[in-house]
Design a protein around this motif. Sequence first.
Motif, PDB file in Angstrom:
ATOM      1  N   VAL A  89      -2.905  -0.085 -18.055  1.00 25.48           N
ATOM      2  CA  VAL A  89      -3.945  -0.583 -16.460  1.00 25.48           C
ATOM      3  C   VAL A  89      -2.797  -0.154 -15.299  1.00 25.48           C
ATOM      4  O   VAL A  89      -3.233   0.995 -14.294  1.00 25.48           O
ATOM      5  N   MET A  90      -1.456  -0.989 -15.754  1.00 20.92           N
ATOM      6  CA  MET A  90      -0.825  -1.165 -14.258  1.00 20.92           C
ATOM      7  C   MET A  90       0.144   0.355 -14.308  1.00 20.92           C
ATOM      8  O   MET A  90       1.094   0.886 -15.073  1.00 20.92           O
ATOM      9  N   GLY A  91       0.451   0.629 -13.234  1.00 21.98           N
ATOM     10  CA  GLY A  91       1.424   1.885 -13.030  1.00 21.98           C
ATOM     11  C   GLY A  91       1.636   2.757 -11.761  1.00 21.98           C
ATOM     12  O   GLY A  91       0.563   2.295 -10.573  1.00 21.98           O
ATOM     13  N   ALA A 102      -1.717   1.561  -9.696  1.00 15.84           N
ATOM     14  CA  ALA A 102      -2.785   0.073 -10.256  1.00 15.84           C
ATOM     15  C   ALA A 102      -2.205  -1.014 -11.009  1.00 15.84           C
ATOM     16  O   ALA A 102      -0.894  -0.797 -11.240  1.00 15.84           O
ATOM     17  N   GLY A 103      -3.100  -1.786 -11.578  1.00 24.08           N
ATOM     18  CA  GLY A 103      -3.158  -3.161 -12.183  1.00 24.08           C
ATOM     19  C   GLY A 103      -1.720  -4.037 -10.882  1.00 24.08           C
ATOM     20  O   GLY A 103      -1.434  -4.911 -12.088  1.00 24.08           O
ATOM     21  N   GLY A 104      -1.839  -3.875 -10.215  1.00 23.59           N
ATOM     22  CA  GLY A 104      -0.319  -4.530  -9.562  1.00 23.59           C
ATOM     23  C   GLY A 104       0.109  -4.232  -9.970  1.00 23.59           C
ATOM     24  O   GLY A 104       1.027  -4.688  -8.443  1.00 23.59           O
ATOM     25  N   GLU A 105       0.798  -2.833  -9.602  1.00 23.07           N
ATOM     26  CA  GLU A 105       2.011  -1.866  -9.371  1.00 23.07           C
ATOM     27  C   GLU A 105       1.831  -1.464  -7.517  1.00 23.07           C
ATOM     28  O   GLU A 105       1.135  -1.473  -6.887  1.00 23.07           O
ATOM     29  N   LEU A 106       2.798  -2.094  -6.643  1.00 18.29           N
ATOM     30  CA  LEU A 106       2.681  -1.977  -5.133  1.00 18.29           C
ATOM     31  C   LEU A 106       3.131  -0.447  -4.593  1.00 18.29           C
ATOM     32  O   LEU A 106       3.575   0.217  -5.363  1.00 18.29           O
ATOM     33  N   GLY A 107       2.022   0.016  -4.059  1.00 20.55           N
ATOM     34  CA  GLY A 107       1.947   1.126  -3.039  1.00 20.55           C
ATOM     35  C   GLY A 107       2.610   1.113  -1.696  1.00 20.55           C
ATOM     36  O   GLY A 107       2.211   0.130  -0.830  1.00 20.55           O
ATOM     37  N   GLU A 108       3.321   2.926  -1.505  1.00 21.54           N
ATOM     38  CA  GLU A 108       3.638   2.262   0.313  1.00 21.54           C
ATOM     39  C   GLU A 108       1.897   2.424   0.788  1.00 21.54           C
ATOM     40  O   GLU A 108       1.525   3.057   0.360  1.00 21.54           O
TER      41      GLU A 108
END
Length: 160
Positions: A89-91, A102-108
């Motif tokens: 999920v995360m990535g 997704a899944g808690g990965e932070l984005g700009e």
Amino acid sequence: MAVRQLAELTQNCSLLIGSRLGRPMLSREIVCGLPADAILIGIGGGSLAEDAVQTAIARGMRVLRLDMRAGLSGQVMTVLESKELWEKVMGRGTLGGVPVVAGGELGERGTVVVDSISTPAKVLSVADGKGGLLDEAAAIPYRDRIDSVSREILRRRIEG
């Protein structure tokens, strides 16, 4: 506290919990003073005296001990779910040429947030660049990104 005092204090209890590991406080005398429909629960080995258990059972009371299997099962499920979250999920990636997380990965700010990086099914929102999500009004400038990602998700579904 003396057994007699404890027996007086507990005489109207419908639930009594023994939690002194290896040193029983709940004795036969205490159990005899409880209502016949009382429930005894032992937390840890040796927290209920053997004669207390025998007396309670003879009086038709429920005598229980904490069973760690339910908690252990919950822990195992949590570990497996965390593993799946981490691996599937995360990535971070791109969909339709647009950066996604997704899944808690932070984005700009402006990065499109999807429900799963490995098998995205829907767009959730747009990253605010600080670990949160933009509200609908603030996400309007990123509408083209959202549309591109949504089209790519749909294309992948159709193609299987």
